[in-house]
Design an enzyme around this catalytic site. Structure first.
Site, PDB file in Angstrom:
ATOM      1  NE  ARG A 118      -3.922  -2.146   2.153  1.00  0.00           N
ATOM      2  CZ  ARG A 118      -3.803  -3.085   3.086  1.00  0.00           C
ATOM      3  NH1 ARG A 118      -2.920  -2.929   4.053  1.00  0.00           N
ATOM      4  NH2 ARG A 118      -4.560  -4.154   3.038  1.00  0.00           N
ATOM      5  CE  LYS A 140      -1.857  12.911 -15.136  1.00  0.00           C
ATOM      6  NZ  LYS A 140      -2.405  13.050 -16.507  1.00  0.00           N
ATOM      7  CD  GLU A 182       5.032  14.708 -24.181  1.00  0.00           C
ATOM      8  OE1 GLU A 182       4.516  15.750 -23.725  1.00  0.00           O
ATOM      9  OE2 GLU A 182       4.376  13.668 -24.417  1.00  0.00           O
ATOM     10  CE  LYS A 224       4.327  16.496 -15.839  1.00  0.00           C
ATOM     11  NZ  LYS A 224       4.239  15.244 -16.584  1.00  0.00           N
ATOM     12  CD  GLU A 234      -5.087  15.078 -16.135  1.00  0.00           C
ATOM     13  OE1 GLU A 234      -4.553  14.038 -15.749  1.00  0.00           O
ATOM     14  OE2 GLU A 234      -5.133  15.411 -17.329  1.00  0.00           O
ATOM     15  NE  ARG A 238      -0.465  16.125 -13.712  1.00  0.00           N
ATOM     16  CZ  ARG A 238       0.274  15.513 -12.801  1.00  0.00           C
ATOM     17  NH1 ARG A 238       0.131  15.807 -11.539  1.00  0.00           N
ATOM     18  NH2 ARG A 238       1.145  14.608 -13.146  1.00  0.00           N
ATOM     19  CG  ASN A 242      -3.660  15.317 -21.099  1.00  0.00           C
ATOM     20  OD1 ASN A 242      -2.670  14.624 -20.941  1.00  0.00           O
ATOM     21  ND2 ASN A 242      -4.617  15.437 -20.189  1.00  0.00           N
ATOM     22  CG  HIS A 245      -0.792  13.738 -24.656  1.00  0.00           C
ATOM     23  ND1 HIS A 245      -0.096  14.850 -25.070  1.00  0.00           N
ATOM     24  CD2 HIS A 245       0.099  12.996 -23.936  1.00  0.00           C
ATOM     25  CE1 HIS A 245       1.151  14.789 -24.610  1.00  0.00           C
ATOM     26  NE2 HIS A 245       1.291  13.677 -23.908  1.00  0.00           N
ATOM     27  CG  HIS A 249      -3.026   8.648 -25.503  1.00  0.00           C
ATOM     28  ND1 HIS A 249      -3.542   9.162 -24.334  1.00  0.00           N
ATOM     29  CD2 HIS A 249      -1.679   8.604 -25.323  1.00  0.00           C
ATOM     30  CE1 HIS A 249      -2.547   9.406 -23.486  1.00  0.00           C
ATOM     31  NE2 HIS A 249      -1.420   9.085 -24.066  1.00  0.00           N
ATOM     32  CG  HIS A 262       3.818   9.147 -25.599  1.00  0.00           C
ATOM     33  ND1 HIS A 262       2.439   9.069 -25.537  1.00  0.00           N
ATOM     34  CD2 HIS A 262       4.169  10.251 -24.895  1.00  0.00           C
ATOM     35  CE1 HIS A 262       1.985  10.089 -24.817  1.00  0.00           C
ATOM     36  NE2 HIS A 262       3.012  10.821 -24.423  1.00  0.00           N
TER      37      HIS A 262
END
Lengths: 360, 360
Positions: A118, A140, A182, A224, A234, A238, A242, A245, A249, A262
């Site tokens: 955990r 993330k 990026e 960033k 997010e 944030r 994207n 993206h 994606h 990517h």
């Protein structure tokens, strides 16, 4: 060496940027908790750097896991190999995981650290430009599901991020370019002066000049870190990261993970977002041309796959499967101007359709 | 209906306890976010309650997943089935997962909610006494690894916990008793008046009298909520919940998962902890007898497996779990008195050895 801070209250952490940092135990060891260190790397990076990094942690009980290299291995099954080694060697709750590799290794190691018992601590040592300027900062983490990228994961912040710019010397040209997508993104979304600087300095970046790379990485990470500090989970701002993206994606998934990198998907996707922004009257043809010019100069694709490879319907379905969908509406990041992005679900579907049809 | 609150700042949530609650949309719907609800249940509970719970959420886009029933299915592979359904039906970040079942379903659904798109909301609807008084409150979620229980998971708090005491009417006697072990535990660790109340009211509990069950559940949840509020991530106090668990987990693992129920292992394990506490001079023979009497009356085992089934060495190795076998270093929850537990690694290994030898 340069040091930035991601400001997240009691979860704040430093980003170190410089040459030869992976060999500096005195820099890194203060961020290790416990006595056990698990270094996670992949079959490409491990032969180059794993022994050196093991030396850096030689004061600890060090174990290693070397995963196969590639986005197609970013799944729960391969993730389990990290747990296997940690459990086999009786790693306790105070142990530290270290991610040594690109974005896939960082995301998987971070999620493994979030979930092991955990939650245990971890350190990011990104070795690709893409991961240095993007995925290693912000917390993330996650893995892919066969039907969607990064669908399973956690927000879990590292103890520190160690960016050794020397590791870029062994990066393939194509990977360097993917990272530049990026980097250029930060200019496009929030930092017009940086965009101009990049237009000037792209040759130096492609020549891998250490000082130019370090400055590009620093300015990217600073952008960033600023946004992450304002919006860790997010909820809003944030989402600007994207840009390109949702399109990108869809390209990655539609062409089969690993066929388009990517950063390549993001590059073409950013151009699609820019084309749609132009159709909406916010950007000019000159803006579009400038964006296409810098991405092309960075040896990145500007056009998405053909309609033969990805018909509009399939493109839309894959875009809709992306996690940024809220109640059926595809939210997109678009531009008001270069350096000024915004998030919206409020655009004409017909213009999106035209973008998919015309910009190929 | 009774309402308790788990006080965790902006992650505080209510526990509702009463009859017929799963049929009350007006009670539960305020805790649903988004428009999509995924109900996760198992093959035992679904035939009994799933249709009714679907009705309760009939204002939403409801999907269901029915998992196989049993601790042996609490793993990453089965967890993936929850993700499969959520992704197949395009569940977004605002969706709500609902756990309808016992502790395994609650732990898995909670972890799936923690990880799906890096975290969505969930509601606990526990249907066993054990999960009602223990696992559904406190936010511990996770799955097992072949080499260790609950090794992979997250702290993820539910939006609310809905305890419908009517669901206990369909619970097998053996499962009811297993739940009573955890109820009695709260009396033993921190609540002597509750222990006395349980001695008086055990017949009513075994007869499943609704008001007696509701009070036992309320007082158990209140004790749990108080401690969780002070120690969400198990830095200290929360470890008291582990009375009997280090012994009990060893019994569960040693005899093969599923042979002894968790509550049965905890019952015998609590008696071992009590025996050791007596050897240390803190408890009297009378205390031991009282504990044995109430656990026996609850139809629970008080003695661990024989030395033939689990020799001392094997018992110790399993208790040591992820640590080296050094008897003195295994931290245990022991009692100073009934209702007064503490955590310690500071006891004589010889007395632990005597406990394993003599108390069989």
């Amino acid at each position: 060496m340069k040091t930035l801070t991601v400001d997240l209250g009691d979860r704040s952490y430093p980003i170190f940027i410089g040459q030869g940092l992976i060999d500096q135990p005195e820099l890194i060891q203060p961020y290790v908790t416990g006595t056990q260190v698990l270094i996670v790397s992949n079959t490409t990076v491990a032969p180059l750097y794993l022994e050196r990094v093991k030396q850096t942690f030689s004061d600890y009980d060090v174990q290693t896991v070397v995963l196969p290299d590639g986005e197609q291995y970013k799944n729960l099954e391969i993730l389990n190999r990290i747990f296997d080694v940690a459990i086999e060697h009786h790693f306790d709750r105070k142990c530290t995981f270290v991610a040594l590799g690109g974005g896939v290794i960082g995301d998987m190691t971070g999620f493994a650290a979030a979930a092991y018992q955990r939650g245990v601590n971890f350190i990011q040592m990104p070795t690709t430009l893409l991961s240095q300027v993007d995925s290693s900062v912000g917390g993330k983490t996650g893995v892919n599901h066969p039907q969607g990228k990064n669908m399973i994961g956690a927000f879990h912040q590292p103890e520190c991020v160690v960016i050794d710019t020397d590791t870029l010397n062994t990066l393939e040209d194509r990977e360097l370019s993917a990272g530049l997508a990026e980097v250029i993104k930060y200019g496009l979304i929030v930092d017009y002066p940086f965009f101009e600087w990049l237009e000037q300095n792209l040759p130096g970046l492609l020549d891998r000049k250490a000082d130019v790379l370090a400055e590009a990485i620093e300015r990217s990470c600073q952008n960033k870190a600023d946004i992450v500090a304002k919006d860790e989970k997010e909820a809003g701002l944030r989402a600007l990261f994207n840009l390109g993206h949702t399109f990108g994606h869809a390209i990655e998934a539609g062409m089969g993970y690993g066929v388009w990198l990517h950063g390549e998907g993001v590059s073409a996707g950013m151009m699609q977002a820019i084309y749609l922004s132009k159709l909406m009257g916010d950007l000019t043809q000159a803006d579009q041309d400038r964006a296409a010019a810098i991405l092309s100069a960075a040896r990145l694709p500007v056009l998405p796959p053909s309609t033969d490879d990805m018909p509009n319907e399939r493109f839309l379905a894959l875009m809709a499967g992306d996690k940024k969908v809220q109640a059926g509406k595809i939210r997109l990041v678009l531009l008001k101007a270069i350096g000024q992005a915004y998030v919206t679900g409020d655009y004409s579907p017909a213009l999106l359709e035209r973008t998919l049809t015309e910009y190929r």
